[in-house]
Each structure stands twice: as C-alpha cells, then as structure tokens.
Scaffold this motif. Sequence first.
Motif, short mmCIF file in Angstrom:
data_model
loop_
_atom_site.label_atom_id
_atom_site.label_comp_id
_atom_site.label_asym_id
_atom_site.label_seq_id
_atom_site.Cartn_x
_atom_site.Cartn_y
_atom_site.Cartn_z
N GLY A 12 0.88 -1.17 -0.01
CA GLY A 12 -0.14 -0.03 0.12
C GLY A 12 1.01 1.30 -0.05
O GLY A 12 2.05 1.19 -0.20
N VAL A 13 0.27 2.45 0.02
CA VAL A 13 0.88 3.66 0.22
C VAL A 13 0.33 4.44 1.45
O VAL A 13 -0.64 4.48 1.65
CB VAL A 13 1.04 4.45 -0.97
N GLU A 14 1.24 5.37 1.79
CA GLU A 14 0.69 6.23 2.78
C GLU A 14 1.13 7.95 2.33
O GLU A 14 2.29 8.10 2.16
CB GLU A 14 1.36 6.11 4.33
N TRP A 15 0.01 8.65 2.31
CA TRP A 15 0.16 9.86 1.64
C TRP A 15 -0.34 11.02 2.70
O TRP A 15 -1.16 10.76 3.21
CB TRP A 15 -0.62 10.29 0.28
N PRO A 65 -1.91 12.12 -7.18
CA PRO A 65 -2.23 11.07 -8.53
C PRO A 65 -1.44 9.83 -8.43
O PRO A 65 -1.52 8.83 -8.86
CB PRO A 65 -2.50 12.04 -9.60
N PHE A 66 -0.10 10.46 -8.21
CA PHE A 66 1.02 9.41 -8.18
C PHE A 66 0.53 8.48 -7.32
O PHE A 66 0.74 7.08 -7.42
CB PHE A 66 2.16 10.20 -7.74
N ALA A 67 0.31 8.72 -5.99
CA ALA A 67 -0.08 7.82 -4.93
C ALA A 67 -1.36 6.98 -5.35
O ALA A 67 -1.14 5.79 -5.02
CB ALA A 67 -0.39 8.51 -3.39
N ALA A 68 -2.18 7.55 -5.93
CA ALA A 68 -3.35 6.89 -6.41
C ALA A 68 -2.95 5.71 -7.29
O ALA A 68 -3.60 4.74 -7.32
CB ALA A 68 -4.36 7.79 -6.93
N ALA A 69 -2.03 6.15 -8.21
CA ALA A 69 -1.66 5.30 -9.34
C ALA A 69 -0.99 3.80 -8.74
O ALA A 69 -1.22 2.71 -9.00
CB ALA A 69 -0.85 5.84 -10.42
N VAL A 70 0.04 4.24 -7.89
CA VAL A 70 0.73 3.11 -7.42
C VAL A 70 -0.44 2.24 -6.35
O VAL A 70 -0.30 0.93 -6.48
CB VAL A 70 1.80 3.59 -6.31
N LEU A 71 -1.15 2.69 -5.73
CA LEU A 71 -2.16 2.16 -4.74
C LEU A 71 -3.04 1.20 -5.43
O LEU A 71 -3.13 0.03 -5.24
CB LEU A 71 -3.18 3.07 -4.11
N ALA A 72 -3.48 1.70 -6.74
CA ALA A 72 -4.40 0.88 -7.84
C ALA A 72 -3.38 -0.10 -8.23
O ALA A 72 -4.07 -1.31 -8.37
CB ALA A 72 -4.93 1.88 -8.66
N ALA A 73 -2.25 -0.03 -8.69
CA ALA A 73 -1.43 -1.06 -9.11
C ALA A 73 -1.26 -2.07 -7.98
O ALA A 73 -1.18 -3.28 -8.38
CB ALA A 73 -0.09 -0.38 -9.62
N VAL A 74 -1.02 -1.66 -6.70
CA VAL A 74 -0.77 -2.69 -5.89
C VAL A 74 -1.95 -3.61 -5.67
O VAL A 74 -1.88 -4.87 -5.55
CB VAL A 74 -0.40 -2.02 -4.36
#
Length: 285
Positions: free
Chosen positions: A176-179, A226-235
Amino acid sequence: MSRMGDVLAGFHAAWEFESDSVLIRYERGIRTPKLFQALGERRIPLDALAGVSLTPGRRGTVVLRAEPRVGADPLMEAAADQLKESCDPYRLVLPADKETLAEYYADELRARLKQDSGVAERFLVPAPDVPLQFKAYDGKASFDGRTVRFRWFWTGASSAKWKAGDQSFAVSELSGVEWRSPEVLEGYLRLLRGESPPVAPPVQADQDPAAVVFGLGYGPVHESLPFAAAVLAAVRDRSAVPAAAPRRDPADIAERIRHLGELHQAGLVTDEEFSVKKAELLAEL
C-alpha cells in the motif's frame, strides 16, 4: 438517466450524465484548482457511488456532490480525507439559479444508485494514467506502472537515504501507500511493505528510504496525489501485473557511483559500505 449525453456545467467542471456513469470534465482555466487540471476528466461508474447531495454553497451558489463508496476510488483512498473542500473532485459548484436543474439531476442519479452500496471490494474508478513523476523535497519519484523509483537529490536527501542509495520498488513487493498532504506539516509519500502493520513505530519519513518528503513547492497535491493513487491501484491489482526486475540506465548507475565516491571521500560511508554498495549498483547493469 433522462437522456444520454445531458450536461450540467458548473464552476471548474461539467458533468455529463450517461446510462451507467457520470463523465466529469474539469476546466483548465487559471482559477481551476491544479488537481482538477491534472485529472483532466474522470469517468465515475454509478456502481462507485453511495449517494448524492445538493446543499447551499457560498456567495449565491449550490453544491451538487456525488459521494463515492469507500474503497471505490484509488484517488480518494490515497487522499484519506485530507483534501480541501475546494479540491474535492466529486463537488460541482453551480450558480443558485441552476438549483432546480441540479435537484432534477440529483434525483435522477439517486434513482439509479444501488440500494446496497457499502464498501467496494475493488477499485471501480480508473486510476490516473502512468507514467507519472514528481519532484519531492529530497528526491524525484517516478512510476511506470510496474516499478516505483526514488532518486535522491544531493541537496535535500538525508545521509541515511544517501547511504541506502537510490531505490526501486516492484509493485509486487508493496502492500500500500501512505500519503500525507504537503499542505500540512511533515507531508510525505511512503511506500508500505508487508502484510500487517509493523510493531515498531515507523521511521521518520526523512530517514526512510521507502519515503519521499514534501516541502514548499516540492511534491504538490496535484502531482503527488495522482501518483499515490496510481501506485495504490497497481498494488491492489498486482495479481495482473507481472513482476519485473528493475533495471537502471547505465548513466544513472555511473552517476550514483560518482555520488557514492563523494560520500566515501567525505567520510560519510566506510570503505566496506562503499565496496558493498558499489557492487550492488554494478550488479544492476
């Protein structure tokens, strides 16, 4: 919906109503929030919505808002309720004289929403397109859909990050990501690994090689979110993404070795650390 292609235009955006979705097109004017300009347009499936509201706005306006289901939109999941109201991509601000028309469309939308609109089991709203990149305070972040890369800046990165070296993270190793918004203190983007929260407190973002920190003008919302969202979606969709061994440009390797040599000469890394890290970099060619 009443007629496919009906459009309701407000300030900064226009909603086009279709049989199974709402297409939101954001303006690119100088007064339009930069996040909206970066998003361009978004197609929101009706299945991704939990409700619709119409409320009085400021200075003679009304606000039509679609409420996304929890778990349906990677952008809103990454934002974690940190967006300012003016940057909410689900708000359409309209002149008060359009209130009757807005109420009509709100009723039309409500009639088409599912009664059971709890937490979504998967993302239903498309993620921002890749490749994406932005400059944080201490490094440059890039994402090609398969691998996230952090390349540290000589002027901003901590010695801990320089010792760790530039970083590459395959989507397959992330959870996941934490923004944290750059509009508050200590904003950052952290990549999360492992299946469960760590027992120990997380390392401060400026010392964590899996994070980039934001500063004034570095890592702005319209680029980092948007960067964080794209990474989260790919994960979340990583089962469909083949893991690829990260490869670097030889010029990048050469530059990194040069920087490593400067750290070595300055006494910031030991002889052993220099030899080990140099070997790791050469192995990536």
